[in-house]
Write an enzyme that holds these catalytic residues in place. Structure first.
Site, PDB file in Angstrom:
ATOM      1  N   HIS A  64       0.050  -3.718   1.023  1.00 19.66           N
ATOM      2  CA  HIS A  64      -0.217  -2.638   0.049  1.00 19.66           C
ATOM      3  C   HIS A  64      -0.640  -1.432   1.076  1.00 19.66           C
ATOM      4  O   HIS A  64      -1.118  -0.562   0.825  1.00 19.66           O
ATOM      5  CB  HIS A  64      -1.536  -2.839  -0.748  1.00 19.66           C
ATOM      6  CG  HIS A  64      -1.235  -3.625  -2.038  1.00 19.66           C
ATOM      7  ND1 HIS A  64      -1.717  -4.898  -2.220  1.00 19.66           N
ATOM      8  CD2 HIS A  64      -0.679  -3.559  -2.883  1.00 19.66           C
ATOM      9  CE1 HIS A  64      -1.203  -5.496  -3.356  1.00 19.66           C
ATOM     10  NE2 HIS A  64      -0.307  -4.523  -3.797  1.00 19.66           N
ATOM     11  N   GLU A 117       8.584   1.592  -1.846  1.00 22.33           N
ATOM     12  CA  GLU A 117       8.171   1.928  -2.979  1.00 22.33           C
ATOM     13  C   GLU A 117       7.623   3.496  -3.343  1.00 22.33           C
ATOM     14  O   GLU A 117       7.625   4.238  -4.316  1.00 22.33           O
ATOM     15  CB  GLU A 117       7.155   0.900  -3.585  1.00 22.33           C
ATOM     16  CG  GLU A 117       5.684   1.110  -2.965  1.00 22.33           C
ATOM     17  CD  GLU A 117       4.803   0.109  -3.782  1.00 22.33           C
ATOM     18  OE1 GLU A 117       3.930   0.460  -4.497  1.00 22.33           O
ATOM     19  OE2 GLU A 117       5.000  -1.177  -3.212  1.00 22.33           O
ATOM     20  N   HIS A 130      11.416  -2.158  -5.989  1.00 22.65           N
ATOM     21  CA  HIS A 130      10.105  -2.440  -6.473  1.00 22.65           C
ATOM     22  C   HIS A 130      10.369  -2.276  -7.891  1.00 22.65           C
ATOM     23  O   HIS A 130      11.223  -1.488  -8.335  1.00 22.65           O
ATOM     24  CB  HIS A 130       9.111  -1.098  -5.974  1.00 22.65           C
ATOM     25  CG  HIS A 130       7.887  -1.042  -6.680  1.00 22.65           C
ATOM     26  ND1 HIS A 130       7.462  -0.313  -7.463  1.00 22.65           N
ATOM     27  CD2 HIS A 130       6.684  -1.809  -6.089  1.00 22.65           C
ATOM     28  CE1 HIS A 130       6.209  -0.431  -7.654  1.00 22.65           C
ATOM     29  NE2 HIS A 130       5.868  -1.497  -6.836  1.00 22.65           N
TER      30      HIS A 130
END
Length: 316
Positions: free
Chosen positions: A123, A173, A223
Site C-alpha cells: 500500500h 494504480e 488495478h
C-alpha cells in the site's frame, strides 16, 4: 528531477471523469455494432483471464486466520492471492513487525501447500530502508511481486529499493497519464504495471500504456478494486493485450449490493473469468439497484465494505 518527471498537474478527478466518458463511448459503440469492446479494439488473445483474489483477508490478524482464509480461497480455485500482512505498521517497521508479517505470509504459503502465487501488498507506505528489510525477510517465499513497496512519491527511494533487492515489483494504480507510465517503465522502476482503467483515461489510454509497457517487456496487471463496471471493462482490455499477466478480482469479496449493480456479471471459476461476448462491456447496469444506492454530494461508504477499500487508518 526524477520526482518532477512523474508528478503532473492532472488530478484524479479530471482523469477519472475522462475515463468514465471514454468507457461509456466504447460501450455505446459496442452496442451499436452488436459486438463486445474487445472485438472493436483488435480482437482477443485469450478467451479467459487468470485472476488473483483480493479482499479475502478481511479482519484476519493471526497467522492462523490468514492461513484458514487462504486455504478456503485456494480451494475455490484461485491460483494467486494478494494480501497486506503488515497490520498497523506505517513508514517504518521494526524487527517485531517484520516477523509478524513473515509469520502471516508463511501461514498463507503453508496453508495453500504452495499451490498459489503470493502477491504482497505494501500500500505504498514504507520508507526505502524498511521496505528493503521486508523484501530480504520475505524473499524466501518467492512472491510473484511486491506491490508499491515504498511511498509513491519517493522515486529515488524506489530506485534504491530496486538496486538493493531482487524481488519483483508491481505498481501503477496512482499513475494518471501515459507519460508517467512511460517514465516508470523506461527507467526500470517496475516489473509489472498496474494502471487503473478508470483513472488513466479509459480504454483508449489504457491500450496505449499497454503498448508502451510491451516495448519494455513489462506486463500488465490492471488495478481493479472499485466495482463491477470497472471489472467488466478491465476484462475486455485484458483479452486484447499480449503482455497481460494476471487480473485483480474482488468478485468473491464484494458486498451483495455491489454485485447486484450489474446484470450478467462474469463469475470467477477455477481462478479464471471468461471474457464476455455480449455487446459493449458485456454487462448491463441495473438502474433500480443503482438508484437505491444513489449518494448525493459525496461517495456512499458502506459499513460492510472490506476494511482496505474504505480505510482511514492502518489498523488490523
Amino acid at each position: 528531477m526524477a520526482q518532477a518527471r512523474l508528478l503532473s498537474p492532472v488530478s484524479f478527478e479530471s482523469t477519472t471523469a475522462l475515463s468514465a466518458f471514454d468507457i461509456a463511448c466504447w460501450d455505446i459503440a459496442g452496442k451499436h455494432f452488436g459486438v463486445p469492446i474487445h472485438q472493436l479494439i483488435g480482437g482477443n488473445f485469450r478467451n479467459s483471464v487468470r485472476v488473483y483474489a483480493n479482499g479475502w483477508y478481511d479482519r484476519c490478524v493471526t497467522p492462523e486466520q490468514f492461513g484458514t482464509r487462504a486455504r478456503r480461497f485456494a480451494d475455490m480455485g484461485y491460483t494467486a492471492l494478494k494480501f497486506d500482512p503488515f497490520g498497523s505498521d506505517y513508514d517504518t517497521i521494526d524487527k517485531m513487525g517484520i516477523e509478524r508479517a513473515y509469520e502471516r505470509v508463511k501461514a498463507v504459503r503453508d496453508a495453500t501447500g504452495g499451490r498459489v502465487d503470493l502477491l504482497i501488498e505494501h500500500h505504498g507506505r514504507f520508507d526505502p530502508n524498511s521496505a528493503i528489510r521486508v523484501a530480504r525477510r520475505l524473499r524466501e517465499f518467492d512472491p510473484l511481486f511486491m506491490e508499491e513497496p515504498v511511498h509513491p512519491d519517493n522515486l529515488e527511494g524506489l530506485r534504491k529499493y530496486r538496486q538493493a533487492t531482487d524481488v519483483r515489483v508491481a505498481l501503477g494504480e496512482r499513475i494518471l497519464t501515459k507519460e508517467q507510465a512511460a517514465y516508470v517503465v523506461s527507467n526500470n522502476l517496475t516489473d509489472y504495471l498496474q494502471i487503473d482503467i478508470t483513472n488513466i483515461g479509459g480504454v483508449t489510454v489504457a491500450r496505449k500504456v499497454a503498448a508502451i509497457a510491451e516495448a519494455y517487456g513489462v506486463e500488465l496487471a490492471f488495478h481493479n478494486a472499485f466495482g463491477p463496471v470497472q471489472n467488466a471493462v478491465t476484462i475486455q482490455v485484458d483479452a486484447t493485450i499480449p503482455n497481460f499477466l494476471v487480473q485483480e478480482s474482488f468478485y468473491d469479496c464484494f458486498p451483495e449490493w455491489k454485485r447486484q449493480l450489474v446484470k450478467d456479471q462474469p463469475k470467477v471459476e477455477n481462478g479464471h473469468i471468461r471474457v464476455p461476448t455480449r455487446p459493449g462491456l458485456g454487462v448491463e447496469v441495473d438502474e433500480k439497484v443503482l438508484e437505491e444506492h444513489r449518494a448525493e454530494g459525496q461517495e456512499y461508504f458502506n459499513p460492510d465494505e472490506p476494511v482496505w477499500v474504505v480505510k482511514d487508518t492502518w489498523k488490523d
